[in-house]
Design a protein around this motif. Structure first.
Motif, PDB file in Angstrom:
ATOM      1  N   ASP A  71      -1.127  -9.080  -0.418  1.00  0.00           N
ATOM      2  CA  ASP A  71      -1.663  -8.665   0.887  1.00  0.00           C
ATOM      3  C   ASP A  71      -2.318  -7.288   0.768  1.00  0.00           C
ATOM      4  O   ASP A  71      -1.640  -6.277   0.567  1.00  0.00           O
TER       5      ASP A  71
ATOM      6  N   ARG B  48      -3.370  -5.408   2.884  1.00  0.00           N
ATOM      7  CA  ARG B  48      -2.976  -4.445   3.923  1.00  0.00           C
ATOM      8  C   ARG B  48      -2.003  -3.407   3.382  1.00  0.00           C
ATOM      9  O   ARG B  48      -1.798  -2.366   4.008  1.00  0.00           O
ATOM     10  N   ARG B  49      -1.422  -3.670   2.192  1.00  0.00           N
ATOM     11  CA  ARG B  49      -0.522  -2.673   1.606  1.00  0.00           C
ATOM     12  C   ARG B  49      -1.249  -1.353   1.348  1.00  0.00           C
ATOM     13  O   ARG B  49      -0.629  -0.284   1.376  1.00  0.00           O
TER      14      ARG B  49
ATOM     15  N   ARG C 216       5.583  -6.610   3.743  1.00  0.00           N
ATOM     16  CA  ARG C 216       5.836  -6.204   5.124  1.00  0.00           C
ATOM     17  C   ARG C 216       4.933  -5.017   5.500  1.00  0.00           C
ATOM     18  O   ARG C 216       5.406  -3.957   5.903  1.00  0.00           O
ATOM     19  N   PRO C 217       3.616  -5.170   5.403  1.00  0.00           N
ATOM     20  CA  PRO C 217       2.729  -4.031   5.660  1.00  0.00           C
ATOM     21  C   PRO C 217       2.783  -3.515   7.090  1.00  0.00           C
ATOM     22  O   PRO C 217       2.445  -2.347   7.336  1.00  0.00           O
ATOM     23  N   ASP C 218       3.187  -4.355   8.031  1.00  0.00           N
ATOM     24  CA  ASP C 218       3.275  -3.922   9.422  1.00  0.00           C
ATOM     25  C   ASP C 218       4.644  -3.350   9.777  1.00  0.00           C
ATOM     26  O   ASP C 218       4.818  -2.810  10.866  1.00  0.00           O
TER      27      ASP C 218
ATOM     28  N   ALA D  48       6.012  -3.006   0.718  1.00  0.00           N
ATOM     29  CA  ALA D  48       4.828  -2.712   1.522  1.00  0.00           C
ATOM     30  C   ALA D  48       3.860  -3.890   1.526  1.00  0.00           C
ATOM     31  O   ALA D  48       3.205  -4.170   2.537  1.00  0.00           O
ATOM     32  N   ASP D  49       3.765  -4.584   0.391  1.00  0.00           N
ATOM     33  CA  ASP D  49       2.889  -5.747   0.286  1.00  0.00           C
ATOM     34  C   ASP D  49       3.378  -6.891   1.170  1.00  0.00           C
ATOM     35  O   ASP D  49       2.582  -7.555   1.837  1.00  0.00           O
TER      36      ASP D  49
ATOM     37  N   TRP E 194       6.731  -0.854  -3.479  1.00  0.00           N
ATOM     38  CA  TRP E 194       5.372  -1.299  -3.200  1.00  0.00           C
ATOM     39  C   TRP E 194       5.329  -2.786  -2.860  1.00  0.00           C
ATOM     40  O   TRP E 194       4.530  -3.227  -2.012  1.00  0.00           O
TER      41      TRP E 194
ATOM     42  N   LYS F  42      -3.104   0.243   3.195  1.00  0.00           N
ATOM     43  CA  LYS F  42      -3.134   1.082   4.393  1.00  0.00           C
ATOM     44  C   LYS F  42      -1.803   1.800   4.635  1.00  0.00           C
ATOM     45  O   LYS F  42      -1.733   2.700   5.480  1.00  0.00           O
ATOM     46  N   VAL F  43      -0.744   1.398   3.933  1.00  0.00           N
ATOM     47  CA  VAL F  43       0.565   2.029   4.115  1.00  0.00           C
ATOM     48  C   VAL F  43       0.539   3.410   3.459  1.00  0.00           C
ATOM     49  O   VAL F  43       0.192   3.538   2.280  1.00  0.00           O
TER      50      VAL F  43
END
Length: 226
Positions: free
Chosen positions: A160, A162-163, A84-86, A81-82, A78, A165-166
């Motif tokens: 971040d 945006r995590r 490197r969400p993209d 993902a936080d 996780w 959305k992963v």
């Protein structure tokens, strides 16, 4: 597809040998990680060191990798993902859930001489270890690598949003998908309560399906990568 495999406490990358073989047979490129302090000979590794190793693997991956975390290492997956969400296409949690921001990574057992050794089988009696025979238990205990204290007590930092959305897949071994959903609904897993895409899949195993059900585990990991 590149699939990064992060084992939980006391394990190195070799824990994934059978799963990796099955994933390769399915056309994927598995990348089992040996974390600092868990197989590389270091005893002074920190949680930041382990996170850096995971992020290096994410950055080196071809395309957008799947990141798989087992047990405590769900938090490492996780954290990837936080950070490197993209880049991370999906996170798979096996037998565990990510820690919340500001909480310790894995301070579950007593530290001895600056490390957290495997505590023996008593804490894992019941569904966790029911599918491990005596030989498997002896082998696991003999090969268990004490986790550096600075890893176990390191504080998880998530920054971040945006995590969320992963996409996430939760593989449920010693617990059921219904139990996992109940824990999340009750607020016990705040990170997954906010995740936008969460799928639950069951596997009939104890806490270490990479040892007892590697082919089935590989199938479940690969199922969401097509």
């Amino acid at each position: 597809m590149d699939i990064l495999l992060i084992a939980g406490l006391w394990l190195d990358g070799s824990a994934w040998d059978d799963v990796a073989s099955a994933l390769r047979a399915r056309g994927h490129r598995p990348v089992p990680l040996t974390l600092p302090g868990q197989g590389d000979g270091s005893t002074s590794a920190t949680l930041d060191d382990q996170v850096a190793t995971v992020l290096d693997a994410v950055d080196a991956a071809s395309g957008n990798p799947v990141v798989v975390g087992h047990s405590a290492a769900c938090s490492l997956a996780w954290l990837a993902a936080d950070a490197r969400p993209d880049k991370v296409s999906q996170v798979v949690f096996i037998g565990g859930f990510p820690a919340a921001d500001g909480t310790p990574y894995a301070d579950f057992f007593e530290l001895r001489d600056g490390a957290m050794p495997f505590p023996g089988w008593e804490p894992f009696e019941g569904p966790d270890s029911a599918d491990l025979d005596e030989d498997a238990r002896r082998t696991f205990a003999a090969n268990a690598i004490p986790v550096p204290g600075a890893v176990a007590t390191g504080v998880v930092r998530l920054t971040d949003e945006r995590r969320f959305k992963v996409p996430v897949v939760v593989v449920c071994p010693e617990f059921t998908p219904a139990q996992a959903e109940e824990w999340i609904s009750a607020g016990d897993v705040p990170e997954l309560a906010r995740a936008e895409h969460v799928e639950f899949v069951d596997i009939d195993s104890g806490h270490w399906p990479m040892h007892t059900k590697p082919a089935e585990l590989a199938r479940l990991i690969a199922a969401g990568t097509a």
